[in-house]
Scaffold this motif. Sequence first.
Motif, PDB file in Angstrom:
ATOM      1  N   ILE A  69      46.959  -4.694 124.074  1.00 13.34           N
ATOM      2  CA  ILE A  69      47.333  -3.558 124.735  1.00 13.34           C
ATOM      3  C   ILE A  69      49.057  -3.092 124.967  1.00 13.34           C
ATOM      4  CG2 ILE A  69      47.256  -4.280 126.906  1.00 13.34           C
ATOM      5  CD1 ILE A  69      45.388  -1.953 128.108  1.00 13.34           C
ATOM      6  N   SER A  70      49.378  -1.927 124.877  1.00 16.32           N
ATOM      7  CA  SER A  70      50.445  -1.497 125.070  1.00 16.32           C
ATOM      8  C   SER A  70      51.094  -0.219 125.428  1.00 16.32           C
ATOM      9  CB  SER A  70      51.371  -1.183 124.413  1.00 16.32           C
ATOM     10  OG  SER A  70      51.229  -0.410 123.175  1.00 16.32           O
ATOM     11  N   ARG A  71      51.578  -0.048 125.972  1.00 11.46           N
ATOM     12  CA  ARG A  71      52.050   0.917 126.812  1.00 11.46           C
ATOM     13  C   ARG A  71      53.447   2.591 127.097  1.00 11.46           C
ATOM     14  NH1 ARG A  71      50.466   0.812 132.667  1.00 11.46           N
ATOM     15  NH2 ARG A  71      51.453   2.761 133.714  1.00 11.46           N
ATOM     16  N   ASP A  72      53.706   3.890 127.120  1.00 11.87           N
ATOM     17  CA  ASP A  72      54.522   4.091 126.956  1.00 11.87           C
ATOM     18  C   ASP A  72      54.292   4.807 128.427  1.00 11.87           C
ATOM     19  OD1 ASP A  72      56.889   5.924 126.905  1.00 11.87           O
ATOM     20  OD2 ASP A  72      56.411   6.898 124.607  1.00 11.87           O
ATOM     21  N   ASN A  73      55.461   3.868 129.695  1.00 11.39           N
ATOM     22  CA  ASN A  73      55.757   4.848 130.479  1.00 11.39           C
ATOM     23  C   ASN A  73      56.022   6.236 130.753  1.00 11.39           C
ATOM     24  OD1 ASN A  73      54.374   2.780 131.540  1.00 11.39           O
ATOM     25  ND2 ASN A  73      56.468   1.624 131.910  1.00 11.39           N
ATOM     26  N   ALA A  74      56.542   6.622 129.231  1.00  9.48           N
ATOM     27  CA  ALA A  74      57.794   7.844 129.631  1.00  9.48           C
ATOM     28  C   ALA A  74      57.103   9.044 129.467  1.00  9.48           C
ATOM     29  CB  ALA A  74      58.779   7.774 128.857  1.00  9.48           C
ATOM     30  N   LYS A  75      55.630   8.418 128.714  1.00  9.97           N
ATOM     31  CA  LYS A  75      54.931   9.439 128.602  1.00  9.97           C
ATOM     32  C   LYS A  75      53.258   9.344 128.679  1.00  9.97           C
ATOM     33  CE  LYS A  75      56.066   9.882 123.874  1.00  9.97           C
ATOM     34  NZ  LYS A  75      56.382   9.451 122.185  1.00  9.97           N
ATOM     35  N   ASN A  76      52.932   8.367 129.645  1.00 11.52           N
ATOM     36  CA  ASN A  76      52.323   7.666 130.675  1.00 11.52           C
ATOM     37  C   ASN A  76      50.577   7.368 129.705  1.00 11.52           C
ATOM     38  OD1 ASN A  76      53.565   8.213 133.162  1.00 11.52           O
ATOM     39  ND2 ASN A  76      53.103  10.901 133.349  1.00 11.52           N
TER      40      ASN A  76
END
Length: 116
Positions: A69-76
């Motif tokens: 799992i990963s996330r891109d905080n800039a793109k929510n």
Amino acid sequence: QVQLVESGGGLVQPGGSLRLSCAASGSFVGFYRMGWYRQAPGKQRELVAAISRGGTTDYGDSVKGRFTISRDNAKNTVYLQMNNLKPEDTAVYYCNVGAVLPSGYWGQGTQVTVSS
């Protein structure tokens, strides 16, 4: 109001890979934990993986070492990279976000089918 839009499900052969995406919109979603749950026919919904804003992750025992799992905080946006898929991974996968998971904010679900 939080809205979640999932994409990336489909049919894959055993041993194959898929990548799910979930884009979140709404107030404060950037501060929330984000996660994926799944539900197979006749079974309860279960945690697949979750990630904090800072990147701390948690995985269900059955997917450890195969899913990331990963996330891109800039793109929510939260992603779920699924490798070495097995027939038992077949389920509807749901995105979930909240201060504590599971929350009341769910995506519409995306079907993942692992079959030869």
